[in-house]
Design an enzyme around this catalytic site. Sequence first.
Site, PDB file in Angstrom:
ATOM      1  N   LYS A 176       0.841  -1.338   0.015  1.00 11.59           N
ATOM      2  CA  LYS A 176      -0.007  -0.065   0.231  1.00 11.59           C
ATOM      3  C   LYS A 176       0.886   1.136   0.004  1.00 11.59           C
ATOM      4  CE  LYS A 176      -4.039   1.846   2.435  1.00 11.59           C
ATOM      5  NZ  LYS A 176      -4.645   1.695   3.850  1.00 11.59           N
TER       6      LYS A 176
ATOM      7  N   SER B 220      -9.746   1.746   2.702  1.00 16.93           N
ATOM      8  CA  SER B 220      -8.771   2.498   1.770  1.00 16.93           C
ATOM      9  C   SER B 220      -7.758   1.710   1.102  1.00 16.93           C
ATOM     10  CB  SER B 220      -8.226   3.538   2.697  1.00 16.93           C
ATOM     11  OG  SER B 220      -7.122   2.995   3.610  1.00 16.93           O
TER      12      SER B 220
ATOM     13  N   SER C  73      -9.876  -0.548   7.119  1.00 17.25           N
ATOM     14  CA  SER C  73      -9.283  -0.480   5.489  1.00 17.25           C
ATOM     15  C   SER C  73      -8.629  -1.443   4.645  1.00 17.25           C
ATOM     16  CB  SER C  73      -8.172   0.717   5.669  1.00 17.25           C
ATOM     17  OG  SER C  73      -8.859   1.951   5.820  1.00 17.25           O
TER      18      SER C  73
END
Length: 481
Positions: A77, A152, A176
């Site tokens: 990420k 996210s 997330s």
Amino acid sequence: MDLFANASDITNGIKDGSISAEEYIVKLLEHARKVDDRVHAYISLNDNAVERARQIDIAIEKGESVGRLAGVAIAIKDNICTKGLRTTCASKMLEDYVPPYNATVVERLVNEGAIIIGKTNLDEFAMGSTTEFSAFGPSRNPWNPELVPGGSSGGSAVSLASGESTVALGSDTGGSIRCPASFCSVVGLKPTYGLVSRYGLVSFANSLELIGPMARSVYDVALVLSCIAGRDAMDHTTLDVDEKDYTASIKDGVEGLKIGLIKEMLSDGVDEIVSTSIQDAASKFESLGATVDVVSLSSLQYALASYYTIATAEASSNLARYDGIRYGRGMRPDGFEWNSYCTKARSSFGDEVKRRIIIGTYVLSSGYYGKFYLKAQKVRTLIKQEFALLFKRFNLLIAPTMPLLPFKIGEKNLDPLQMYMSDVNTVPANLAGIPSISVPCAFKDNLPVGLQIMGDHLNEEMILRAAYSFEEVAKVKKVTA
């Protein structure tokens, strides 16, 4: 070569010589470049991945030790620092930032032979539940590109479901990792707070967030967790726990376990397909020898308000550093007075980040601190206490990961409150600091449903056992190919 194979199969094949790490990485990159225009999993691909694969092949030929993830492609990420590889947080504020160091989790994975394949898309500074709020454009659900993939850590989940990576890292502040895992039909684990180092994770809300593994199988999640968990001298919030192999007991089953099904997470507002799927999941656990009883988590009604008060307060404090002087886009001060300089410097933030900074600043301001922030912290304590009482009676708790199915891109982003409501089932685990996993539960109307399994602090082994047992009987599809 099967690009959707599990990490354990790939690394075993590379070690025994039946798979070339270089050939595998080249094919994976070719596949990613072919499909990513449709789903936008990545912000950046790693141009050095092939060279790293060659080094792994040479090391194996020489008989050198190559680690538990030798040659496995991992997506990171883009809010986790990677030395020499751009880390943007999906923000214009950091679009040219290249970290001079690796996050601890990245360093540990590289030492185990993993190959960083690229940096994945996210909501800006991890603030969102859909991966729509990225300065580089939204990610799309690989099962239906008109739908959101969750957020996210949406890019990480998309990369797994579309075969652009083998394992991935996400970060989880209020769901997330678990939300996109549910929406994309992959597995995602939020570990116990303090089990995994946060050093090198760009801060959003320090008391809530942490890094966790994502994969197409529960076994691979356990394998990656075994590589990244443990005490880190660079992060004093990590717990003093021994390193362990989380795959060792994963096949021990659930017979005799007591599982609580949280009724408030199945009440009003939950999609009927989701509700039915979770009830079916409870029945599957009973067929495996566990007992399942309906339980109440009465403080759930306050969890969302408590979470967003605390998270935005911490965000307003953390993001104050992006002033163009200490962090962020450097600007010459000529021609500006102080306020106009700060306004210009922070104009690189997107609307959702600005919204959360404003809310967080408000709840911390004089006259409102006790009314909002202090009250939210008291609610957090109540939620922790209620979980502790439940774990005296039950080994595990289950619920839907998300109360709804993936929805259309743009459907909710004009109504922030409605968007925040989708996090209602995931934020309690962050407030309590307990581990929680999302595992694919069902596939209805060609859309995935995720099952959330929560355990007491440092009880990851039992969560993984239960998730693995469920995965074996549910057999939900996890790849789009």
